[in-house]
Design a protein around this motif. Structure first.
Motif, PDB file in Angstrom:
ATOM      1  N   ILE A 111       0.837  -1.209   0.000  1.00  0.00           N
ATOM      2  CA  ILE A 111       0.000   0.000   0.000  1.00  0.00           C
ATOM      3  C   ILE A 111       0.869   1.255   0.000  1.00  0.00           C
ATOM      4  O   ILE A 111       0.652   2.182  -0.788  1.00  0.00           O
ATOM      5  CB  ILE A 111      -0.937  -0.001   1.226  1.00  0.00           C
ATOM      6  CG1 ILE A 111      -2.018  -1.070   1.070  1.00  0.00           C
ATOM      7  CG2 ILE A 111      -1.584   1.374   1.402  1.00  0.00           C
ATOM      8  CD1 ILE A 111      -2.871  -1.232   2.304  1.00  0.00           C
ATOM      9  N   ASN A 112       1.848   1.286   0.900  1.00  0.00           N
ATOM     10  CA  ASN A 112       2.686   2.474   1.002  1.00  0.00           C
ATOM     11  C   ASN A 112       3.484   2.739  -0.263  1.00  0.00           C
ATOM     12  O   ASN A 112       3.692   3.892  -0.656  1.00  0.00           O
ATOM     13  CB  ASN A 112       3.640   2.336   2.195  1.00  0.00           C
ATOM     14  CG  ASN A 112       2.932   2.498   3.528  1.00  0.00           C
ATOM     15  OD1 ASN A 112       1.768   2.872   3.572  1.00  0.00           O
ATOM     16  ND2 ASN A 112       3.627   2.205   4.608  1.00  0.00           N
ATOM     17  N   GLN A 113       3.930   1.668  -0.935  1.00  0.00           N
ATOM     18  CA  GLN A 113       4.753   1.822  -2.127  1.00  0.00           C
ATOM     19  C   GLN A 113       3.928   2.098  -3.376  1.00  0.00           C
ATOM     20  O   GLN A 113       4.185   3.050  -4.109  1.00  0.00           O
ATOM     21  CB  GLN A 113       5.594   0.557  -2.342  1.00  0.00           C
ATOM     22  CG  GLN A 113       6.439   0.583  -3.612  1.00  0.00           C
ATOM     23  CD  GLN A 113       7.553   1.597  -3.541  1.00  0.00           C
ATOM     24  OE1 GLN A 113       8.402   1.545  -2.660  1.00  0.00           O
ATOM     25  NE2 GLN A 113       7.577   2.542  -4.473  1.00  0.00           N
ATOM     26  N   PHE A 114       2.914   1.267  -3.626  1.00  0.00           N
ATOM     27  CA  PHE A 114       2.230   1.295  -4.914  1.00  0.00           C
ATOM     28  C   PHE A 114       0.873   2.007  -4.909  1.00  0.00           C
ATOM     29  O   PHE A 114       0.425   2.467  -5.953  1.00  0.00           O
ATOM     30  CB  PHE A 114       2.052  -0.136  -5.438  1.00  0.00           C
ATOM     31  CG  PHE A 114       3.339  -0.851  -5.679  1.00  0.00           C
ATOM     32  CD1 PHE A 114       4.138  -0.530  -6.773  1.00  0.00           C
ATOM     33  CD2 PHE A 114       3.777  -1.832  -4.814  1.00  0.00           C
ATOM     34  CE1 PHE A 114       5.339  -1.180  -6.999  1.00  0.00           C
ATOM     35  CE2 PHE A 114       4.975  -2.504  -5.024  1.00  0.00           C
ATOM     36  CZ  PHE A 114       5.761  -2.173  -6.121  1.00  0.00           C
ATOM     37  N   VAL A 115       0.222   2.069  -3.765  1.00  0.00           N
ATOM     38  CA  VAL A 115      -1.100   2.710  -3.712  1.00  0.00           C
ATOM     39  C   VAL A 115      -0.972   4.168  -3.291  1.00  0.00           C
ATOM     40  O   VAL A 115      -1.416   5.073  -4.001  1.00  0.00           O
ATOM     41  CB  VAL A 115      -2.042   1.941  -2.765  1.00  0.00           C
ATOM     42  CG1 VAL A 115      -3.409   2.636  -2.713  1.00  0.00           C
ATOM     43  CG2 VAL A 115      -2.192   0.492  -3.210  1.00  0.00           C
ATOM     44  N   ILE A 116      -0.343   4.407  -2.135  1.00  0.00           N
ATOM     45  CA  ILE A 116      -0.164   5.785  -1.678  1.00  0.00           C
ATOM     46  C   ILE A 116       1.007   6.452  -2.394  1.00  0.00           C
ATOM     47  O   ILE A 116       0.977   7.644  -2.668  1.00  0.00           O
ATOM     48  CB  ILE A 116       0.046   5.817  -0.145  1.00  0.00           C
ATOM     49  CG1 ILE A 116      -1.158   5.184   0.557  1.00  0.00           C
ATOM     50  CG2 ILE A 116       0.235   7.255   0.343  1.00  0.00           C
ATOM     51  CD1 ILE A 116      -1.017   5.097   2.059  1.00  0.00           C
ATOM     52  N   GLY A 117       2.043   5.653  -2.695  1.00  0.00           N
ATOM     53  CA  GLY A 117       3.203   6.181  -3.414  1.00  0.00           C
ATOM     54  C   GLY A 117       4.130   7.010  -2.558  1.00  0.00           C
ATOM     55  O   GLY A 117       4.601   8.073  -2.977  1.00  0.00           O
ATOM     56  N   TYR A 126       2.233   6.856   8.312  1.00  0.00           N
ATOM     57  CA  TYR A 126       1.407   5.914   7.556  1.00  0.00           C
ATOM     58  C   TYR A 126       1.643   4.472   8.012  1.00  0.00           C
ATOM     59  O   TYR A 126       0.696   3.696   8.157  1.00  0.00           O
ATOM     60  CB  TYR A 126       1.732   6.026   6.059  1.00  0.00           C
ATOM     61  CG  TYR A 126       1.367   7.347   5.459  1.00  0.00           C
ATOM     62  CD1 TYR A 126       0.127   7.551   4.845  1.00  0.00           C
ATOM     63  CD2 TYR A 126       2.243   8.424   5.505  1.00  0.00           C
ATOM     64  CE1 TYR A 126      -0.220   8.767   4.296  1.00  0.00           C
ATOM     65  CE2 TYR A 126       1.903   9.653   4.965  1.00  0.00           C
ATOM     66  CZ  TYR A 126       0.672   9.818   4.361  1.00  0.00           C
ATOM     67  OH  TYR A 126       0.333  11.030   3.822  1.00  0.00           O
ATOM     68  N   VAL A 220     -11.353   7.572  -0.650  1.00  0.00           N
ATOM     69  CA  VAL A 220     -10.344   6.776  -1.349  1.00  0.00           C
ATOM     70  C   VAL A 220      -9.483   6.009  -0.356  1.00  0.00           C
ATOM     71  O   VAL A 220      -9.209   4.809  -0.530  1.00  0.00           O
ATOM     72  CB  VAL A 220      -9.473   7.675  -2.248  1.00  0.00           C
ATOM     73  CG1 VAL A 220      -8.309   6.868  -2.824  1.00  0.00           C
ATOM     74  CG2 VAL A 220     -10.308   8.261  -3.383  1.00  0.00           C
ATOM     75  N   TYR A 221      -9.052   6.684   0.697  1.00  0.00           N
ATOM     76  CA  TYR A 221      -8.258   6.007   1.731  1.00  0.00           C
ATOM     77  C   TYR A 221      -9.052   4.870   2.371  1.00  0.00           C
ATOM     78  O   TYR A 221      -8.509   3.793   2.650  1.00  0.00           O
ATOM     79  CB  TYR A 221      -7.824   7.006   2.808  1.00  0.00           C
ATOM     80  CG  TYR A 221      -6.472   7.618   2.555  1.00  0.00           C
ATOM     81  CD1 TYR A 221      -5.308   7.024   3.026  1.00  0.00           C
ATOM     82  CD2 TYR A 221      -6.356   8.813   1.842  1.00  0.00           C
ATOM     83  CE1 TYR A 221      -4.064   7.592   2.789  1.00  0.00           C
ATOM     84  CE2 TYR A 221      -5.117   9.393   1.603  1.00  0.00           C
ATOM     85  CZ  TYR A 221      -3.979   8.783   2.075  1.00  0.00           C
ATOM     86  OH  TYR A 221      -2.747   9.340   1.840  1.00  0.00           O
ATOM     87  N   VAL A 224      -9.197   1.842   0.147  1.00  0.00           N
ATOM     88  CA  VAL A 224      -7.897   1.156   0.164  1.00  0.00           C
ATOM     89  C   VAL A 224      -7.746   0.311   1.423  1.00  0.00           C
ATOM     90  O   VAL A 224      -7.388  -0.864   1.359  1.00  0.00           O
ATOM     91  CB  VAL A 224      -6.749   2.175   0.059  1.00  0.00           C
ATOM     92  CG1 VAL A 224      -5.408   1.504   0.358  1.00  0.00           C
ATOM     93  CG2 VAL A 224      -6.725   2.811  -1.320  1.00  0.00           C
ATOM     94  N   ALA A 228      -7.580  -3.736   1.834  1.00  0.00           N
ATOM     95  CA  ALA A 228      -6.384  -4.335   2.421  1.00  0.00           C
ATOM     96  C   ALA A 228      -6.730  -5.200   3.629  1.00  0.00           C
ATOM     97  O   ALA A 228      -6.153  -6.274   3.826  1.00  0.00           O
ATOM     98  CB  ALA A 228      -5.404  -3.237   2.829  1.00  0.00           C
TER      99      ALA A 228
END
Length: 257
Positions: A111-117, A126, A220-221, A224, A228
């Motif tokens: 999530i942190n890498q690919f969804v939230i960026g 986060y 949106v959050y 997600v 998850a």
């Protein structure tokens, strides 16, 4: 505009409603008063300590400190599961720890890498709160699923042994209760996911709106995190049962928990 600040003493106002609860329990002979008082007291102490501690973690925001705190959370969740499900600490704590840790750690980093960026996927702001939400839901799901699986086997021991006598292996003989456990674990989160926005406005979305975020950003959050939670809960119960069952049976496939 940020969230409205409230004085530290105002949660005490809720005791106005706790008192009639205690009176009703006493009159009806419902033995919940000590547990309710203990739960509220423990919750307050824990949250005050966590809030104080997290202020410094967020300020320091170090990879190793953040990860150590997350591992502590995973360990606490694993310990609670072992105790609540009546498993043996010696044989089942590590399997439960792995069953909890792998799905949730993979999910939060994804999530942190690919969804939230995020530039820093271990950013405490986060990493820790989102992991807490995932773990909290996995904890309740694991307890339901593990209890359903092993209690089902205990209550239907004769049927289980009958299947073994018909030349079925351990996996085939336990499959009906395995499927029941997965369904029991997933039913609450599926029902909750289905009714979000109709029956409830979940905590994360409400918190973001109170904190000043735009409703669509909060939505949106929430989408997600709910996705998850559902995914990590599903894989978590599979891993937990598959890992704990390795030491739950003896060499003759008898349940020894």
């Amino acid at each position: 505009m940020g969230v409205q600040e409230i004085p530290f003493y105002t949660p005490l106002f809720l005791l106005i409603f706790v008192l009639p609860m205690a009176i009703i329990n006493y009159k009806l002979g419902i033995g919940l008063n000590k547990r309710i008082i203990y739960a509220l007291f423990r919750m307050t102490i824990q949250l005050v300590l966590v809030g104080f501690f997290l202020q410094y973690i967020f300020l320091f925001n170090n990879l190793w400190v953040n990860s150590a705190y997350v591992l502590f959370m995973v360990g606490a969740a694993g310990l609670s599961t072992v105790k609540t499900c009546g498993l043996t600490m010696k044989n089942q704590f590590v399997p439960i720890l792995i069953g909890f840790g792998i799905p949730n750690l993979v999910m939060i980093l994804f999530i942190n890498q690919f969804v939230i960026g995020l530039d820093n996927i271990f950013d405490a702001q986060y990493y820790i709160p989102l992991m807490g939400m995932l773990l909290g839901n996995s904890l309740s799901g694991n307890i339901i699923g593990i209890n359903t699986f092993y209690n089902g086997l205990r209550q239907n021991e004769r049927q289980y042994h009958y299947q073994l006598a018909l030349s079925a292996n351990q996996w085939e003989s336990t499959l009906p209760w395995y499927k029941e456990a997965i369904i029991a674990c997933m039913n609450p989160i599926i029902a909750s996911t289905e009714t979000i926005g109709l029956v409830s406005l979940p905590g994360m979305m409400t918190g973001q709106i109170l904190g000043g975020s735009m409703p669509m950003t909060a939505i949106v959050y929430q989408i997600v995190i709910m996705g998850a939670i559902l995914i990590s809960r599903y894989f978590g119960i599979h891993f937990s049962i598959l890992l704990t069952r390795k030491k739950a049976f003896d060499d003759y496939d008898r349940l020894i928990l």
